[in-house]
Write an enzyme that holds these catalytic residues in place. Structure first.
Site, mmCIF file in Angstrom:
data_model
loop_
_atom_site.group_PDB
_atom_site.id
_atom_site.type_symbol
_atom_site.label_atom_id
_atom_site.label_comp_id
_atom_site.label_asym_id
_atom_site.label_seq_id
_atom_site.Cartn_x
_atom_site.Cartn_y
_atom_site.Cartn_z
ATOM 1 N N HIS A 70 0.832 -1.210 0.000
ATOM 2 C CA HIS A 70 0.000 0.000 0.000
ATOM 3 C C HIS A 70 0.866 1.259 0.000
ATOM 4 O O HIS A 70 1.858 1.339 0.710
ATOM 5 C CB HIS A 70 -0.899 0.015 1.235
ATOM 6 C CG HIS A 70 -2.063 -0.923 1.122
ATOM 7 N ND1 HIS A 70 -3.318 -0.613 1.546
ATOM 8 C CD2 HIS A 70 -2.150 -2.164 0.597
ATOM 9 C CE1 HIS A 70 -4.137 -1.621 1.299
ATOM 10 N NE2 HIS A 70 -3.441 -2.579 0.732
ATOM 11 N N TYR B 77 -9.798 4.900 7.353
ATOM 12 C CA TYR B 77 -9.988 5.170 8.782
ATOM 13 C C TYR B 77 -11.069 6.246 8.875
ATOM 14 O O TYR B 77 -10.849 7.371 8.427
ATOM 15 C CB TYR B 77 -8.704 5.713 9.414
ATOM 16 C CG TYR B 77 -7.586 4.694 9.578
ATOM 17 C CD1 TYR B 77 -6.759 4.346 8.503
ATOM 18 C CD2 TYR B 77 -7.343 4.100 10.809
ATOM 19 C CE1 TYR B 77 -5.738 3.431 8.665
ATOM 20 C CE2 TYR B 77 -6.308 3.185 10.978
ATOM 21 C CZ TYR B 77 -5.508 2.850 9.912
ATOM 22 O OH TYR B 77 -4.489 1.941 10.065
ATOM 23 N N PRO C 266 -4.918 -0.691 18.445
ATOM 24 C CA PRO C 266 -4.562 -1.068 17.077
ATOM 25 C C PRO C 266 -4.670 0.048 16.032
ATOM 26 O O PRO C 266 -4.303 -0.154 14.879
ATOM 27 C CB PRO C 266 -5.563 -2.193 16.754
ATOM 28 C CG PRO C 266 -6.712 -1.979 17.672
ATOM 29 C CD PRO C 266 -6.157 -1.334 18.907
ATOM 30 N N LYS D 46 0.603 -0.805 15.123
ATOM 31 C CA LYS D 46 2.001 -0.925 15.566
ATOM 32 C C LYS D 46 2.313 -2.218 16.334
ATOM 33 O O LYS D 46 3.484 -2.545 16.542
ATOM 34 C CB LYS D 46 2.361 0.273 16.472
ATOM 35 C CG LYS D 46 2.466 1.585 15.719
ATOM 36 C CD LYS D 46 3.759 1.677 14.936
ATOM 37 C CE LYS D 46 3.727 2.724 13.860
ATOM 38 N NZ LYS D 46 3.595 2.212 12.494
ATOM 39 N N TYR E 205 3.509 6.126 10.525
ATOM 40 C CA TYR E 205 2.701 5.009 10.045
ATOM 41 C C TYR E 205 3.554 3.985 9.292
ATOM 42 O O TYR E 205 3.410 2.772 9.504
ATOM 43 C CB TYR E 205 1.579 5.548 9.149
ATOM 44 C CG TYR E 205 0.474 4.565 8.884
ATOM 45 C CD1 TYR E 205 -0.610 4.454 9.751
ATOM 46 C CD2 TYR E 205 0.493 3.743 7.758
ATOM 47 C CE1 TYR E 205 -1.642 3.550 9.523
ATOM 48 C CE2 TYR E 205 -0.527 2.836 7.514
ATOM 49 C CZ TYR E 205 -1.584 2.748 8.401
ATOM 50 O OH TYR E 205 -2.601 1.846 8.160
HETATM 51 C C1 PHB Z 1 -5.756 -4.884 9.895
HETATM 52 O O1 PHB Z 1 -5.612 -5.036 8.661
HETATM 53 O O2 PHB Z 1 -6.193 -5.796 10.613
HETATM 54 C C2 PHB Z 1 -5.418 -3.568 10.492
HETATM 55 C C3 PHB Z 1 -4.871 -2.582 9.704
HETATM 56 C C4 PHB Z 1 -4.598 -1.337 10.251
HETATM 57 C C5 PHB Z 1 -4.871 -1.091 11.571
HETATM 58 C C6 PHB Z 1 -5.406 -2.083 12.370
HETATM 59 C C7 PHB Z 1 -5.698 -3.329 11.826
HETATM 60 O O3 PHB Z 1 -4.631 0.140 12.088
#
Ligand code: PHB
Ligand code: APR
Length: 397
Positions: free
Chosen positions: A77, A208, A298, A302, A390
């Site tokens: 990504h 997000y 989450p 990280k 990130y």
């Molecule tokens: C996930 O793909 O499970 C995932 C991705 C980003 C996050 C949390 C979980 O911030």
């Protein structure tokens, strides 16, 4: 009952990403270890967790020779989307930092590491990993010959070693065995309800979303499997969330129409959220790594990356010890790891604070969060700050 004793250089408790990677990196350096895991192989290979790897984590796994499938199946990504007030804003991670992130489920990393450890075969007459062990306890860690006692296949056993890797996650036995712990923590008044669905991802990149009814995240595992999360109560009762309610809430919070395909939901779970750091990452010859020492919410993705970073430091310290009888890196283990851990904590707390609903009917919170998102999405300096955290800060030299 007579105890059988096994001798190894490093005894490792826990076959998550931390314990397995430690065992693998030590093997590459010619250092013998045994991993003790309380669950079955099938259980740890199927346990659904997060799945986002920083570029540095991918590089670590690649250099260790365990990333062939990751490179074939992982989804690379170059950006993420932040959505608020119903409008999406792209953060171009790669344009801002030159780096990428990769989506690859944590249990896939675990499968690859287990396969690699088992393929290396028995060493010095012992299996590299023992699954379904019971009553694990660590002893004599402040002396030169620590021990781990446990039961396996109905037999009491003991490992005698030089060092112990405490990689047994947040609920393990290693951290509580240390007499005095320096702990920092924060609980959040919410959790995440996560699902896996047989449906194509909403978008190529992660979304997000901040919504007045709570946060939502759209991520994926492949081009045909979506991973979707909703902010919920920390002790949310899944029985109150039939599939229809989950889809309705996702549609509303993500602001999606048809692009959110409602596939078969084949996994559902609730994770409470907390920030936790145990600064006592070392006690004598016991070293804590990964979730045994720290937990992040989450939102910043990280968790697994911090575990991998700890293990890089620990494996290097042990290599230096065995190669040059030099303990300096091991002595600096906690200090070195904690610099990164606290930056990961700060970032995860910040992303969480910006995107979640903390209290209902708090118009001030609402205005400040939207102002922050507006700033992050429109200032190159602010979005670069988000992006470089990130994709992962540089490792310690
Ligand atoms: C996930 O793909 O499970 C995932 C991705 C980003 C996050 C949390 C979980 O911030
Ligand atoms: N004896 C042996 N094994 C144990 C014991 C015990 N007493 N207690 C726990 N374990 C095992 C667990 O079953 C688990 O397989 O230790 C392992 C710890 O693995 P993880 O919880 O995956 O922790 P870690 O390897 O540090 O990986 C961190 O996991 O929770 C996620 O977000 C987190 O992505 C991060 C990653």
């Amino acid at each position: 009952m007579a105890k059988s004793a096994i001798r190894t250089q490093v005894g490792i408790v826990g076959a998550g990403p931390a314990g397995l990677l430690l065992s693998h990196l030590l093997h590459l350096a010619g250092i013998d270890s045994i991993v003790l895991e309380s669950r079955s192989r099938q259980y740890v290979e199927e346990r659904v967790r997060a799945g986002l790897l920083e570029q540095g984590s991918v590089e670590t796994l690649t250099e260790a020779g365990v990333a062939d499938r990751l490179h074939r199946e992982g989804l690379v990504h170059h950006g993420i989307e932040l959505r608020y007030d119903g409008i999406g804003h792209r953060i171009p991670l790669t344009d801002l930092t030159g780096r990428v992130v990769t989506i690859y489920g944590q249990q896939e990393v675990v499968k690859d590491l287990i396969a690699s450890r088992l393929a290396a075969g028995a060493h010095r007459d012992h299996a590299p990993i023992l699954f379904e062990v019971e009553d694990v306890a660590v002893h004599d860690v402040t002396g030169d010959t620590p021990r781990i006692t446990f039961r396996h296949a109905g037999e009491d056993s003991e490992i005698q070693c030089d060092f112990i890797g405490g990689c047994d996650g947040f609920h393990g036995v290693c951290r509580p065995s240390i007499p005095e712990l320096r702990i920092y923590e924060r609980a959040y008044p919410f959790g995440w309800l996560g699902i896996l669905s047989r449906s194509r991802p909403v978008s190529e990149e992660l979304i997000y979303a901040r919504h007045t009814d709570g946060f939502a995240l759209a991520t994926m595992r492949s081009n045909t499997v979506s991973r979707l999360y909703l902010q919920c109560a920390p002790d949310e009762d899944l029985a109150l969330w039939p599939d229809d309610r989950i889809w309705a809430e996702l549609h509303k919070r993500l602001g999606c129409g048809e692009e959110l395909e409602e596939g078969e939901i084949f996994q559902k779970g609730v994770t409470p959220m907390k920030s936790f750091v145990c600064e006592t990452m070392r006690h004598g010859r016991l070293f804590l790594a990964g979730d045994a020492a720290h937990i992040v919410p989450p939102t910043g993705a990280k968790g697994m990356n911090l575990a991998i970073a700890d293990i890089r430091v620990l494996a290097r310290g042990l290599e230096r010890f065995y190669g040059q009888q030099d303990t300096e890196l091991l002595e600096r283990y906690a200090e070195t790891c904690l610099r990164r851990v606290w930056k990961g904590q700060r970032f995860s707390w910040w992303m969480t604070s910006m995107l979640h609903l903390f209290g209902a009917n708090d118009p001030f919170e609402h205005k400040v969060q939207v102002a922050e998102l507006d700033y992050v999405c429109h200032s190159k300096a602010a979005m670069t700050t988000l992006a470089e955290n990130y994709v992962g800060l540089p490792f310690e030299v």
